[in-house]
Design a protein around this motif. Sequence first.
Motif, PDB file in Angstrom:
ATOM      1  N   ASP A 194      36.547  65.372  63.895  1.00 45.74           N
ATOM      2  CA  ASP A 194      36.827  66.241  63.125  1.00 45.74           C
ATOM      3  C   ASP A 194      36.437  67.398  63.596  1.00 45.74           C
ATOM      4  O   ASP A 194      35.874  68.662  62.983  1.00 45.74           O
ATOM      5  CB  ASP A 194      35.829  66.029  61.549  1.00 45.74           C
ATOM      6  CG  ASP A 194      36.504  66.980  60.511  1.00 45.74           C
ATOM      7  OD1 ASP A 194      37.485  67.175  60.438  1.00 45.74           O
ATOM      8  OD2 ASP A 194      35.549  67.138  59.582  1.00 45.74           O
TER       9      ASP A 194
ATOM     10  N   ASP B 178      44.901  53.369  53.461  1.00 44.04           N
ATOM     11  CA  ASP B 178      43.824  54.074  54.010  1.00 44.04           C
ATOM     12  C   ASP B 178      44.055  55.497  53.542  1.00 44.04           C
ATOM     13  O   ASP B 178      43.008  56.360  53.252  1.00 44.04           O
ATOM     14  CB  ASP B 178      43.828  53.909  55.521  1.00 44.04           C
ATOM     15  CG  ASP B 178      43.542  52.591  55.920  1.00 44.04           C
ATOM     16  OD1 ASP B 178      42.694  51.972  55.088  1.00 44.04           O
ATOM     17  OD2 ASP B 178      43.757  52.136  56.691  1.00 44.04           O
TER      18      ASP B 178
ATOM     19  N   LEU C  84      39.351  57.240  57.770  1.00 39.29           N
ATOM     20  CA  LEU C  84      40.350  56.755  57.158  1.00 39.29           C
ATOM     21  C   LEU C  84      41.640  57.325  57.515  1.00 39.29           C
ATOM     22  O   LEU C  84      42.712  56.406  57.707  1.00 39.29           O
ATOM     23  CB  LEU C  84      40.118  56.679  55.666  1.00 39.29           C
ATOM     24  CG  LEU C  84      38.831  55.977  55.099  1.00 39.29           C
ATOM     25  CD1 LEU C  84      38.727  56.007  53.720  1.00 39.29           C
ATOM     26  CD2 LEU C  84      39.168  54.479  55.318  1.00 39.29           C
ATOM     27  N   THR C  85      41.799  58.636  57.535  1.00 38.23           N
ATOM     28  CA  THR C  85      43.009  59.253  57.924  1.00 38.23           C
ATOM     29  C   THR C  85      43.512  58.893  59.330  1.00 38.23           C
ATOM     30  O   THR C  85      44.612  58.594  59.835  1.00 38.23           O
ATOM     31  CB  THR C  85      42.811  60.934  57.797  1.00 38.23           C
ATOM     32  OG1 THR C  85      42.479  61.003  56.478  1.00 38.23           O
ATOM     33  CG2 THR C  85      44.112  61.309  58.149  1.00 38.23           C
TER      34      THR C  85
ATOM     35  N   ALA D 283      41.514  57.974  51.561  1.00 33.30           N
ATOM     36  CA  ALA D 283      41.118  59.222  52.163  1.00 33.30           C
ATOM     37  C   ALA D 283      41.238  60.347  50.998  1.00 33.30           C
ATOM     38  O   ALA D 283      40.525  61.233  50.719  1.00 33.30           O
ATOM     39  CB  ALA D 283      41.551  59.558  53.260  1.00 33.30           C
TER      40      ALA D 283
ATOM     41  N   LYS E 275      33.929  59.791  56.861  1.00 32.85           N
ATOM     42  CA  LYS E 275      34.676  58.697  56.304  1.00 32.85           C
ATOM     43  C   LYS E 275      36.178  59.220  55.987  1.00 32.85           C
ATOM     44  O   LYS E 275      37.072  58.281  56.276  1.00 32.85           O
ATOM     45  CB  LYS E 275      33.964  57.989  55.248  1.00 32.85           C
ATOM     46  CG  LYS E 275      34.807  56.657  54.382  1.00 32.85           C
ATOM     47  CD  LYS E 275      33.955  56.304  53.388  1.00 32.85           C
ATOM     48  CE  LYS E 275      34.336  54.836  53.111  1.00 32.85           C
ATOM     49  NZ  LYS E 275      33.707  54.261  51.751  1.00 32.85           N
ATOM     50  N   MET E 276      36.250  60.253  55.461  1.00 35.14           N
ATOM     51  CA  MET E 276      37.732  60.634  55.082  1.00 35.14           C
ATOM     52  C   MET E 276      38.419  60.844  56.423  1.00 35.14           C
ATOM     53  O   MET E 276      39.804  60.287  56.662  1.00 35.14           O
ATOM     54  CB  MET E 276      37.781  62.057  54.213  1.00 35.14           C
ATOM     55  CG  MET E 276      39.143  62.515  53.847  1.00 35.14           C
ATOM     56  SD  MET E 276      38.908  64.210  53.096  1.00 35.14           S
ATOM     57  CE  MET E 276      38.190  65.275  54.251  1.00 35.14           C
TER      58      MET E 276
ATOM     59  N   ALA F 161      45.891  63.598  55.547  1.00 37.96           N
ATOM     60  CA  ALA F 161      45.944  62.304  54.802  1.00 37.96           C
ATOM     61  C   ALA F 161      47.247  62.302  53.919  1.00 37.96           C
ATOM     62  O   ALA F 161      47.878  61.308  53.621  1.00 37.96           O
ATOM     63  CB  ALA F 161      44.589  62.016  53.946  1.00 37.96           C
TER      64      ALA F 161
END
Length: 540
Positions: A421, A253, A233-234, A257, A229-230, A267
């Motif tokens: 990621d 956003d 969002l980034t 993050a 999720k982080m 982020a």
Amino acid sequence: MTRLLFFVLIVLALGAGFAWLADRPGELSIIWQGQRIAMSLMVAATIAVSVIAAILLCWWVLRVVLTSPYALQRHFRARKRDRGYQALSTGLIAAGAGDAASARKMLARTKGLINADQEPLVHLLEAQAALIEGHHDDARRKFELMSDDPETRELGLRGLYLEARRLGATEAARQYAERAAENAPQLPWAADAVLEHRSQTGEWDHALKLLDQHKAASPEERKQLDRRKMVILTARAGAKLESETDPKGARDDAQAALKIDETFIPAGLIAAKAYLREGNLRKASHILERLWKATPHPDVARLFIHSRAGDSALDRFKRAQKLEALHPNNAETLFAVAQAALDAREFAVARAKAEAAARLAPSERAYLLLADIEDAETGDQGRIRHWMNQALKAPRDPAWTADGITSPEWLPVSPVTGKLDAFEWKTPVSEWQGPVEEGAANPAEEAIRTLPPVAIPDSRPKDRPAEPEKPATLVPDPIEVRRTAGSEPEAPATPAKSPASPVSPQDEPKPFFGGLPDDPGVKNESHRASSNGSSSFRLF
């Protein structure tokens, strides 16, 4: 156990009842069709209990006789089913081990004992056996049949998904994964496949929605979901910031993050850039300083030093010194200060900080920075080439790396495999870099020790024609020694020195060979020349 306890309670109740009647004796008389029957109360109770027990026994015998055919049939059916499940279990184990012959044999036995319509695992065993034997078309048909059954829908879709991946049909695999995710969003393989596709196409809103539908079953899975999720969002914040359509949304956003992990550098950089576009230098600096305290990163230093538009080189140098105060004695800190000092023409500070950074972490860019300092301060090509040579042999600089490739900036998805990621900040593997021996000298120390001295600039007038290069020492030529009678020996000529660049005693030129030639004939001729009071010398 319950039945036994119930039986004991009934026996105890009967015993208590008979004991109660025995303590209270009496007679019971019955007149039926002119006949009088008299008996004690205890006898009457015993007859009543016996009659009830006889009736129950007769009913049990009658029920057993009537239901015996069905009981026998059920017994044999259960035995057959047990044998079928045993064969099915053995077949699945054989299929998992890759034994196609045993799996096919157990499949035939299972079909004779269990109805495939009642047990879906029979279809799974048949599909696995077909896959082991290489009959992929048969396996695919079985998986399609399983996908139509509500009980085995997810199992069939997973089989079809794997077959599509094997054939390279990416679009078909995505469709199978989406069908599975719609019915069962908790399936990891379906959620991962759909999430990767949404990430590759930049559909960050759909990706976040899919993550919200997934429920974590363990703390490790919860941590993995938070990480994804982080990252998403980034990525969405970066897309908004790059398009310049919603800087406020990009900032929100990025801040969301950072709430998951406040040390996530991509982020933090996006949040700081969003604040800078809004003109909020204080909040941007606060985010960058917090990132720098946690993990010094060159992108953080670059953005922090150049965050104020219109700053002079000296102002940027002061901001770099502020970073050094936040995280001293660090290679990244020293490098940032050295770069800012070079821009501000503070060569002494730049050289000291760059050499300290090279000592802490020898790297390619540290030596290149020293070459830039040398070029700006002295312009000595020999010293510049020395640092460039060290840069060629130095370890590579850390970079955002994923699947064997590097990127100048962080990316949410690997361009090679499409994995979410995948990028990490690390030093790429270099084929020139060998093993480091224990106890070996620091390469930066050796490079600084072997740095050649600054060349003496030529002070010859510009209008004077250039002469061939000559050494800075005079040595008698063993072949060209001449004798001139009646003349005084000429003093050795010394190279001209520029008044602006004095030479210290330790820098005085010394003979290249350490002294006069030791040829006996030359010595005699030189001695005779000296005795005659005349000699001739030339530059060697």
